[in-house]
Structures are given as C-alpha cells and as structure tokens.
Scaffold this active site. Structure first.
Site, PDB file in Angstrom:
ATOM      1  N   GLY A  12       0.832  -1.206   0.000  1.00  0.00           N
ATOM      2  CA  GLY A  12       0.000   0.000   0.000  1.00  0.00           C
ATOM      3  C   GLY A  12       0.862   1.250   0.000  1.00  0.00           C
ATOM      4  CG  ASP A  33      -0.945  -5.645   0.108  1.00  0.00           C
ATOM      5  OD1 ASP A  33      -2.064  -5.680  -0.421  1.00  0.00           O
ATOM      6  OD2 ASP A  33      -0.477  -4.641   0.654  1.00  0.00           O
ATOM      7  CG  ASN A  34      -6.011  -8.381   0.267  1.00  0.00           C
ATOM      8  OD1 ASN A  34      -5.564  -7.250   0.280  1.00  0.00           O
ATOM      9  ND2 ASN A  34      -7.212  -8.687   0.717  1.00  0.00           N
ATOM     10  CB  THR A  37      -6.690  -0.347  -1.063  1.00  0.00           C
ATOM     11  OG1 THR A  37      -6.012  -0.814   0.119  1.00  0.00           O
ATOM     12  CG2 THR A  37      -8.191  -0.400  -0.854  1.00  0.00           C
ATOM     13  N   GLY A  38      -3.911  -1.878  -2.402  1.00  0.00           N
ATOM     14  CA  GLY A  38      -2.500  -1.662  -2.733  1.00  0.00           C
ATOM     15  C   GLY A  38      -2.201  -2.142  -4.145  1.00  0.00           C
ATOM     16  CG  ASN A 101      -5.699 -14.406  11.298  1.00  0.00           C
ATOM     17  OD1 ASN A 101      -6.011 -15.142  12.238  1.00  0.00           O
ATOM     18  ND2 ASN A 101      -6.387 -14.377  10.165  1.00  0.00           N
ATOM     19  CE1 TYR A 147      -9.070   2.981   8.264  1.00  0.00           C
ATOM     20  CE2 TYR A 147      -9.520   5.185   9.079  1.00  0.00           C
ATOM     21  CZ  TYR A 147      -8.626   4.236   8.638  1.00  0.00           C
ATOM     22  OH  TYR A 147      -7.284   4.534   8.577  1.00  0.00           O
TER      23      TYR A 147
END
Ligand SMILES: NC(=O)c1ccc[n+]([C@@H]2O[C@H](COP(=O)([O-])OP(=O)(O)OC[C@H]3O[C@@H](n4cnc5c(N)ncnc54)[C@H](O)[C@@H]3O)[C@@H](O)[C@H]2O)c1
Length: 314
Positions: A12, A33-34, A37-38, A101, A147
């Site tokens: 990100g 990262d998945n 948004t990155g 996690n 958020y």
C-alpha cells in the site's frame, strides 16, 4: 539492524515506503498483501532485492510463515473514504480477524508488534488538538464507523494481547499522511486536488473549505513508526504533523504549485466528516524523540512531481 520483519499491507501507500526504509536499514522484509487497495507496482522495484519477499495473502484467512520473525508491522487496512462506502465488511474483517491473525503471528514468534491505528479513533473531536488521552467522539453507526470502530477494536485487541499474553506491542495513531504512491482516485483531499489541478478540472472542496487538517509527509510518518517500534513505549502515540491548515488553503496551494487554471467547486459537506483534526505530538517528542521535518508545501511539491509521471496508474 538485521532483523526479519513482516509488513502486512506492505504494497500500500505507507506500507511500501516502510518496506523500502526497513530494507535500506539492512533488514529482511516479508510484505504480505492481498492488493485490495494496494498495488504490486508499489513494491516492484524492491523485488530484485534478495532481502525482500512478497506474499500474496488475505490476512483475514489463516496463514503461516516458515521464517522466524522479530517484528510485525500491521499496516493492512483500506484507509480512504471511498473504501468506507465500497468495502465496509472487508474493512471490519481486516481490523478484527486480520489484526488478530497478525497478533497471533507475532505471539508465535515472540515478535514485537506495531498496529497502524488512526486519528479517526478520535471521531469528531471535542478536544483540540487531540492528545492520546482523549477517548474520542465516534458515531458507532455512521458511514465511517466501519473504519473508526474497526480501528478502535484493533486497538482493544492489541491491548488485550499485551496484557494477557505479555506481547510487546506498539500503537501508532496516524494522522493524515500524504506523498508519492497515493491512489489518484482514493477520495482523499491531496490526490483529489492534485489530479483535478493537473487535468485542469475544478477542485472539489466540501463545505466552505474551512475544515482543517494537518498533513504529514510519508517519510516523516515512516520515521515515526520505526522510532516507535524500537522504543520502549507501549501505549498509543500520535504521529502526524501539527501544522493545521484549512482545506481551502490546501486547494489554493495546489493550484499555485501546479500552475493550473482550475477553479474551486464547493460541494455539500459529507456526513461525519470531522471539522478539525490536529495532533498533539508532545508524547511522540518525549517518548520516541520524533517530530516531522518535511514542510507540507515541500512534500506537496514532491507529490505533485510524482503524480505528473506518465506511468502513474489511476
Ligand atoms: N494514509 C493515511 O493518511 C492514514 C491515516 C491513518 C491511518 N492509516 C493507516 O495506515 C495503514 C496504511 O494506510 P495506507 O494509506 O497506506 O492505505 P493503503 O490502502 O494504501 O494500504 C493498505 C494496504 O493493506 C492491504 N490490505 C488491505 N486489506 C488486506 C487484507 N485483508 N489482507 C492483506 N492485505 C490487505 C491493501 O491491499 C493495501 O496494500 C492502514 O492501516 C491505515 O488505516 C493511514
């Protein structure tokens, strides 16, 4: 330093600068990262470094790492207002199950853990500037609550791990941060204004533009986070720039620096958009010896230069 460090959300905006800086300091870095948004492009230049590895993984799903790790920076969470409206459930999941996690990973490795919290935990603050001792004024059912409350829950989880499992934890409350690699379309004031000014379109200012923000350049932000991680301080610390400016002032500065002919287009203020936001950074100065060095106007010039580059993906 030669530590093995995990950075979730490392592809990100802030996470990629953090990975870069940790590598420069001689550490090995695993970025998880998945890409919700990155972007892989944010860390593409790091991939040839043998001390860097990129793992594509949603941290809300179970996973394990083969390496023994010494520090965990939990930077994974969408952070822009457009995401609050589009993917609220993912935001709640990453700040609850995802944080847990990452805490379990740190626990298993007896690693030190840093949580990227936010000034949004103060909500619409009734105290100004905001000190870490302020408990906040958050609308738990509002449009931003996924958020704000997600981050408040994350902070609670971190403190429970610190108290119950004696994990070494740090919490950084990040105030508005900006710089290269922000997404053009992420709905935050600086990318909005810069891209509108570069395209010669009117700059969208909400309300009368009298609401204030304080903007911290990303190199200062990352510096504060590393100092906090390596300090002995376990309670939340504000990291942000205490120079308060109005949104209108910012829009006018962008028009000036871009040398744009854009006008300003005033639109109604969105719901629950805080009117004032400015960190009190006395604690950061005292406990971690940190204060920002980059003036917002200088950071803005660097950000504009980056947004001008043709390879910038939208
Ligand atoms: N930028 C700011 O001004 C600001 C202010 C306050 C707090 N923060 C916090 O700092 C952190 C980084 O923010 P940013 O501005 O760089 O946002 P960003 O969206 O650019 O980065 C977040 C990264 O986390 C990744 N991610 C999200 N959910 C994930 C999941 N389930 N599994 C794995 N990866 C996941 C995204 O793909 C992205 O790469 C976030 O925790 C954010 O809440 C940022």
């Amino acid at each position: 330093m030669n530590s093995m460090i995990v950075v979730s959300g490392g592809a990100g905006f802030i996470g990629s600068h953090l990975c870069e800086r940790l590598l420069k300091e001689g550490n090995r870095v695993i970025c998880i990262d998945n890409f919700v948004t990155g972007r892989k492009e944010n860390v593409q230049h790091l991939l040839q470094d043998e001390k860097f590895s990129l793992v594509e993984q949603d941290i809300t799903k179970p996973f394990s790492l083969d390496e023994k790790v010494e520090q965990v920076y939990n930077m994974a969470s969408p952070a822009s207002p457009v995401d609050f409206a589009k993917i609220p459930l993912e935001i709640l999941a990453v700040n609850s199950v995802g944080t847990r996690n990452m805490l379990d990973l740190a626990s298993l490795n007896k690693a030190r853990f840093l949580e990227s919290s936010t000034s949004e935990v103060y909500g619409e603050p009734l105290e100004h500037p905001q000190k870490e001792t302020y408990w906040g004024n958050v609308n738990s059912i509002g449009e931003r609550s996924c958020y704000d409350e997600g981050k408040r829950f994350s902070e609670a989880l971190v403190m429970a791990y610190a108290r119950e499992k004696e994990l070494e934890t740090r919490i950084v409350r990040i105030f508005n941060t900006f710089g290269p690699r922000m997404r053009k379309d992420d709905g935050r004031a600086i990318p909005n204004f810069v891209s509108q000014a570069l395209e010669g379109k009117p700059l969208t200012v909400y309300g009368k533009g009298k609401q204030t923000r304080s903007f911290c350049f990303v190199s200062d932000q990352v510096d504060g986070q590393i100092k906090l991680m390596n300090s002995g301080y376990g309670l939340p610390v504000n990291v942000g720039n205490p120079v308060e400016i109005t949104i209108l002032e910012l829009a006018e500065k962008v028009i000036e620096l871009v040398e744009s002919k854009s006008k300003i287009d005033f639109k109604p203020l969105p719901k629950d958009d805080p009117t004032r936001r400015m960190p009190d950074i006395s604690l950061a100065k005292k406990e971690i010896g940190w204060q920002p060095k980059v003036k917002w106007e200088d950071g803005l010039k660097q950000t504009i230069d980056w947004f001008k580059k043709p390879f910038f993906p939208g």
